[in-house]
Design an enzyme around this catalytic site. Structure first.
Site, PDB file in Angstrom:
ATOM      1  N   GLY A 103       0.814  -1.214   0.000  1.00 49.50           N
ATOM      2  CA  GLY A 103       0.000   0.000   0.000  1.00 49.50           C
ATOM      3  C   GLY A 103       0.850   1.266   0.000  1.00 49.50           C
ATOM      4  O   GLY A 103       0.418   2.307  -0.504  1.00 49.50           O
ATOM      5  N   GLU A 106       1.740   1.787  -3.500  1.00 50.05           N
ATOM      6  CA  GLU A 106       0.498   2.093  -4.234  1.00 50.05           C
ATOM      7  C   GLU A 106       0.104   3.561  -4.038  1.00 50.05           C
ATOM      8  O   GLU A 106      -0.357   4.220  -4.973  1.00 50.05           O
ATOM      9  CB  GLU A 106      -0.625   1.167  -3.755  1.00 50.05           C
ATOM     10  CG  GLU A 106      -0.429  -0.272  -4.215  1.00 50.05           C
ATOM     11  CD  GLU A 106      -1.507  -1.194  -3.678  1.00 50.05           C
ATOM     12  OE1 GLU A 106      -1.518  -1.441  -2.448  1.00 50.05           O
ATOM     13  OE2 GLU A 106      -2.344  -1.649  -4.475  1.00 50.05           O
TER      14      GLU A 106
HETATM   15  C1  3H9 Z   1      -0.768  -4.303   1.707  1.00 48.82           C
HETATM   16  O1  3H9 Z   1      -0.115  -3.321   1.736  1.00 48.82           O
HETATM   17  C2  3H9 Z   1      -2.118  -4.375   1.065  1.00 48.82           C
HETATM   18  C3  3H9 Z   1      -2.368  -3.207   0.153  1.00 48.82           C
HETATM   19  O2  3H9 Z   1      -2.141  -3.601  -1.186  1.00 48.82           O
HETATM   20  C4  3H9 Z   1      -3.812  -2.768   0.212  1.00 48.82           C
HETATM   21  C5  3H9 Z   1      -4.209  -2.014   1.418  1.00 48.82           C
HETATM   22  C6  3H9 Z   1      -3.714  -0.596   1.522  1.00 48.82           C
HETATM   23  N1  3H9 Z   1       1.809  -3.987   9.457  1.00 48.82           N
HETATM   24  O3  3H9 Z   1      10.018  -6.868   9.888  1.00 48.82           O
HETATM   25  P1  3H9 Z   1      10.464  -6.128  11.083  1.00 48.82           P
HETATM   26  C7  3H9 Z   1       5.907  -4.770  12.375  1.00 48.82           C
HETATM   27  S1  3H9 Z   1      -0.239  -5.742   2.435  1.00 48.82           S
HETATM   28  C8  3H9 Z   1       1.923  -4.036  10.788  1.00 48.82           C
HETATM   29  O4  3H9 Z   1      11.108  -6.887  12.188  1.00 48.82           O
HETATM   30  P2  3H9 Z   1      12.529  -4.830   9.580  1.00 48.82           P
HETATM   31  C9  3H9 Z   1       6.486  -6.123  12.723  1.00 48.82           C
HETATM   32  O5  3H9 Z   1       5.476  -7.029  13.085  1.00 48.82           O
HETATM   33  C10 3H9 Z   1       1.272  -5.298   3.214  1.00 48.82           C
HETATM   34  N2  3H9 Z   1       3.086  -4.261  11.423  1.00 48.82           N
HETATM   35  O6  3H9 Z   1      11.393  -4.892  10.696  1.00 48.82           O
HETATM   36  C11 3H9 Z   1       7.391  -5.759  13.864  1.00 48.82           C
HETATM   37  O7  3H9 Z   1       6.552  -5.542  14.983  1.00 48.82           O
HETATM   38  P3  3H9 Z   1       7.018  -5.853  16.454  1.00 48.82           P
HETATM   39  C12 3H9 Z   1       2.386  -5.262   2.252  1.00 48.82           C
HETATM   40  C13 3H9 Z   1       4.150  -4.456  10.664  1.00 48.82           C
HETATM   41  O8  3H9 Z   1      13.175  -3.519   9.750  1.00 48.82           O
HETATM   42  C14 3H9 Z   1       7.954  -4.406  13.434  1.00 48.82           C
HETATM   43  O9  3H9 Z   1       7.009  -3.886  12.505  1.00 48.82           O
HETATM   44  N3  3H9 Z   1       3.615  -4.930   2.949  1.00 48.82           N
HETATM   45  C15 3H9 Z   1       4.095  -4.422   9.269  1.00 48.82           C
HETATM   46  O10 3H9 Z   1      13.350  -6.071   9.599  1.00 48.82           O
HETATM   47  C16 3H9 Z   1       9.289  -4.488  12.769  1.00 48.82           C
HETATM   48  O11 3H9 Z   1       9.191  -5.379  11.664  1.00 48.82           O
HETATM   49  C17 3H9 Z   1       4.501  -5.854   3.359  1.00 48.82           C
HETATM   50  O12 3H9 Z   1       4.354  -7.037   3.111  1.00 48.82           O
HETATM   51  C18 3H9 Z   1       2.853  -4.164   8.658  1.00 48.82           C
HETATM   52  N4  3H9 Z   1       2.726  -4.087   7.311  1.00 48.82           N
HETATM   53  O13 3H9 Z   1      11.746  -4.864   8.190  1.00 48.82           O
HETATM   54  C19 3H9 Z   1       5.693  -5.359   4.122  1.00 48.82           C
HETATM   55  N5  3H9 Z   1       5.330  -4.651   8.771  1.00 48.82           N
HETATM   56  O14 3H9 Z   1       8.079  -4.862  16.771  1.00 48.82           O
HETATM   57  C20 3H9 Z   1       5.794  -6.056   5.443  1.00 48.82           C
HETATM   58  C21 3H9 Z   1       6.137  -4.818   9.838  1.00 48.82           C
HETATM   59  O15 3H9 Z   1       5.780  -5.710  17.258  1.00 48.82           O
HETATM   60  N6  3H9 Z   1       6.932  -5.594   6.239  1.00 48.82           N
HETATM   61  N7  3H9 Z   1       5.418  -4.697  10.988  1.00 48.82           N
HETATM   62  O16 3H9 Z   1       7.554  -7.246  16.424  1.00 48.82           O
HETATM   63  C22 3H9 Z   1       8.200  -5.915   5.965  1.00 48.82           C
HETATM   64  O17 3H9 Z   1       8.511  -6.528   4.963  1.00 48.82           O
HETATM   65  C23 3H9 Z   1       9.244  -5.518   6.960  1.00 48.82           C
HETATM   66  O18 3H9 Z   1       8.631  -5.328   8.205  1.00 48.82           O
HETATM   67  C24 3H9 Z   1      10.006  -4.228   6.610  1.00 48.82           C
HETATM   68  C25 3H9 Z   1      10.906  -3.809   7.821  1.00 48.82           C
HETATM   69  C26 3H9 Z   1      10.888  -4.535   5.414  1.00 48.82           C
HETATM   70  C27 3H9 Z   1       9.074  -3.097   6.311  1.00 48.82           C
END
Ligand code: 3H9
Length: 690
Positions: A103, A106
């Site tokens: 998102g 997007e």
């Molecule tokens: C989407 O976007 C749908 C859209 O098309 C439509 C709707 C708009 N949400 O990974 P980390 C938390 S689908 C909530 O260890 P890093 C994670 O749980 C989404 N929380 O950090 C952790 O929490 P805690 C598409 C999230 O630096 C903390 O952040 N996006 C989310 O190694 C640290 O995370 C993705 O698939 C989230 N989206 O890596 C991206 N993401 O401290 C998903 C993370 O409580 N995220 N958290 O344990 C990632 O790939 C990695 O987190 C990122 C950072 C690369 C961003």
């Protein structure tokens, strides 16, 4: 940060809207509502002539808030926000100071132009979560980069570095200078009328898509069943981008996103993502916990396991001392480890320079005393024998520097008993690697009663630095993974005795999504290994030990549960096997019968799940999700099935309880009765995963 997760300021006629919602600027509902409101404010403010949308920290926006993904929605959506932005009279530039994912990217595509700081990555990773982009990504990306390239990016979910993003057209500019100043410059250059992606037609001939589609469907199959629904939906949505009615296609994308979001695969895959992150939180350990510094790792026992551990440590830059009792054993280890590096170079996994550098970090030492001198961490990987391990630990305690951590790679033994033979129980810990240790991601870190937070924090850091996924577990026989797997082993043997063929048993699990079933796994690992251990203890397990007696040890002897003609790796069915097993069954008084695939699945999975709930009850893990992470990364549990605990919730705990009770009756085995926790949750409508 304000309670809105955003910040708004106007500087020199430019409104800067900044997303500031730690830790990753996810699009929680407060952020979504606030962005909708702030864009409207900027449009209405006569003093504002343009808008820069940016983020805070390492991430621009990580996409939808996955922790809130099931929460009911109200107010304007991201699609509403982007429709509004596209209709604005003032240019909006997305200034990507950090990762823009899902998102997040997007939203950037909905702006009139995009600039990225050098080093930023962008991507649409939704398919890796069993979703498709649901805020216009499948419609706008084909208009930016062409349909085939868009499908490639969406189906792989890969993150694209700024340079490539610029080349592909995903961003209009990349800067290593002052991002906001450059974004202001870009605002001034945005053409009028303001460019809107919705007005473009997707690049690339629509005719390219059918072949691209076939390629992507093939890839989807290769990725595993979990990715299939999302990738099929992505293909359909990208094809839809050729529909000139943009709003109708956006509505269809949203509907497909919603269907996937509430479907089993996405639920499981999002759970897996969050469980992996949650397992990093360990009671009593925090960023503030002091770490012991580790530069030199000594590994006691340079067999296959010790060698694999050595390779992971050397690859991560540690100095590794491989310790053996004899010169030939050391020489053999050296040859084996060099062979691994040669193999990696020949398969282009490693450059010759990197392999040489890693090999140069090894020292080969005979004898414990010289082997552990100067060690910061000692990992014992000797034969799985408690007497031997205790002896080694007592010696290590005498010989290793007093500050050194002593870890055992035991798969089963009691870490507290090992700690008790040392003067440093606070510095004793289990590090249960999985074979092959240089490949498998999982590392069970066993916390003993006296293990200190410093020791835990230190080995957790080392585990992550070496590319492992560590999960902290408590002391019990077999820890988490193997303790649960034993229940599946017992049921496998009983099913075979009852007349199931190895193929029938294995197919149920491969259909479930495992790469291999238990018989295929047994043949690969060697049926003689456990047979030897049982023989030493005067125990027997049927029918497997009858096969082992006859020299059917699996792949290595050309036959086991299957036949392996001419060294083939995929086994073929052996018609001679059924009578052998039938004879054992008759001898043991087991009546053979036809068993349904559904019963096989229940018997292979439910007792294992039940044991997981006992592990949870006993506090061996902190949370149910930790068990799932262990199964996802150490036991091949398919990601789209979430892990045993998430799967149990999805299947329904009352049904599992009832089936386990029936199984206990039918098998006359009360150990199959549901745990108290499982019964309580089933009775109260509770779930294993919070
Ligand atoms: C989407 O976007 C749908 C859209 O098309 C439509 C709707 C708009 N949400 O990974 P980390 C938390 S689908 C909530 O260890 P890093 C994670 O749980 C989404 N929380 O950090 C952790 O929490 P805690 C598409 C999230 O630096 C903390 O952040 N996006 C989310 O190694 C640290 O995370 C993705 O698939 C989230 N989206 O890596 C991206 N993401 O401290 C998903 C993370 O409580 N995220 N958290 O344990 C990632 O790939 C990695 O987190 C990122 C950072 C690369 C961003």
């Amino acid at each position: 940060m304000t309670g809105t997760g955003t910040d708004y300021s106007v500087q020199g006629g430019i409104a800067v809207i900044r997303v500031d919602n730690p830790p990753v600027n996810a699009l929680g509902s407060h952020v979504r509502l606030s962005l909708n409101e702030l864009m409207r404010r900027a449009e209405a403010d006569a003093a504002v002539r343009g808008v820069i949308l940016t983020g805070t920290g390492k991430v621009f926006v990580a996409g939808a808030d996955l922790k809130q993904i099931d929460a009911p929605r109200s107010g304007p959506s991201i699609n509403d926000l982007l429709a509004f932005v596209e209709g604005m009279t003032k240019p909006v530039v997305a200034a990507l100071q950090g990762l823009a994912l899902g998102g997040g990217y997007e939203i950037a595509m909905g702006c009139h132009a995009r600039i990225a700081a050098a080093g930023v990555r962008v991507g649409l990773p939704e398919t890796t979560l069993g979703l498709i982009p649901g805020a216009g990504g499948t419609q706008r990306l084909p208009r930016l980069v062409g349909a085939a390239a868009a499908l490639d990016l969406i189906a792989s979910g890969r993150q694209v570095a700024a340079d490539e993003a610029l080349r592909l057209g995903m961003v209009d500019a990349v800067t290593s200078g002052d991002l906001l100043a450059e974004a202001r410059g870009l605002l001034d250059r945005v053409p009028r009328p303001l460019p809107r992606l919705r007005d473009r037609t997707p690049q690339g001939p629509a005719g390219d898509l059918p072949s691209a589609r076939a390629a992507f469907e093939a890839r989807a199959v290769a990725l595993g069943q979990g990715a299939l629904p999302a990738i099929r939906a992505a293909i359909a949505a990208v094809r839809d981008s050729f529909d000139p009615d943009f709003d109708a296609a956006i509505a269809r994308e949203h509907a497909a996103f919603h269907t996937l979001r509430t479907g089993p695969e996405a639920r499981a895959m999002i759970h897996a993502f969050l469980a992996e992150r949650a397992s990093a939180h360990v009671a009593g350990v925090s960023r503030a916990t002091p770490r012991l510094s580790v530069a030199q790792v000594s590994i006691i026992g340079a067999g296959t396991m010790g060698g694999g551990i050595g390779i992971t440590c050397a690859n991560a830059g540690y100095t590794v001392t491989m310790v053996e009792t004899s010169a030939p054993a050391l020489e053999a280890a050296k040859t084996r480890i060099e062979g691994v590096y040669i193999g990696q170079v020949s398969r282009d996994r490693l450059t010759p320079e990197a392999a040489a550098a890693a090999l140069a970090r090894f020292r080969w030492v005979q004898g414990l005393e010289a082997g552990v001198a100067g060690a910061d961490l000692v990992i014992e990987a000797v034969f799985e024998d408690m007497g031997l391990k205790k002896e080694v630990f007592a010696q290590l305690d005498r010989l290793a520097p007093p500050s050194a951590i002593l870890a055992s790679n035991t798969s089963y033994q009691n870490i507290d008993e090992l700690a008790a033979v040392t003067q440093r129980p606070d510095r004793v810990v289990g590090m249960h690697y999985f074979s092959p240790a240089n490949v498998m991601k999982l590392l069970e870190i066993v916390r003993g009663a006296a293990t200190s937070p410093e020791t835990l924090a230190t080995v957790l850091d080392l585990a992550r630095k070496t590319g492992k996924i560590p999960v902290v577990v408590g002391v019990c026989y077999g820890f988490v993974g193997n303790r649960m797997l034993w229940l599946r082993t017992v049921q496998t043997q009983r099913l075979l005795l009852e007349g199931c063929s190895p193929r029938q048993v294995d197919t149920v699990l491969t259909d479930f999504g495992f790469r291999m079933g238990p018989c295929q796994m047994g043949d690969m690992a060697g049926l003689d290994v456990a047979w030897r251990l049982r023989k030493a203890r005067g125990e027997r397990m049927e029918p497997v030990d009858t096969l082992a007696d006859a020299g059917r040890w699996g792949q290595k002897t050309g036959k086991g549960w299957y036949l392996y003609p001419d060294g083939a790796r995929d086994g073929v069915d052996d018609p001679a096997l059924a009578p052998v097993v039938a004879e054992v069954a008759a001898r043991l008084g087991v009546t053979q019968r036809a068993v349904s695939a559904a019963e096989i699945e229940e018997r292979l999975l439910y007792p294992l799940i039940n044991e997981g709930t006992r592990i949870l009850e006993e506090g061996i893990v902190e949370r149910a999700g930790d068990i799932d992470v262990i199964y996802l990364h150490g036991y091949g549990w398919p990601r789209h099935r979430g892990g045993p605990m998430q799967f149990a919730d999805a299947r329904g705990l009352p049904a599992i309880v009832a089936t386990l009770d029936r199984m206990a009756e039918a098998q006359g085995d009360d150990t199959l009765r549901p745990s108290a926790l499982l019964r309580r949750l089933a009775a109260t409508g509770g779930r294993l995963i919070d």
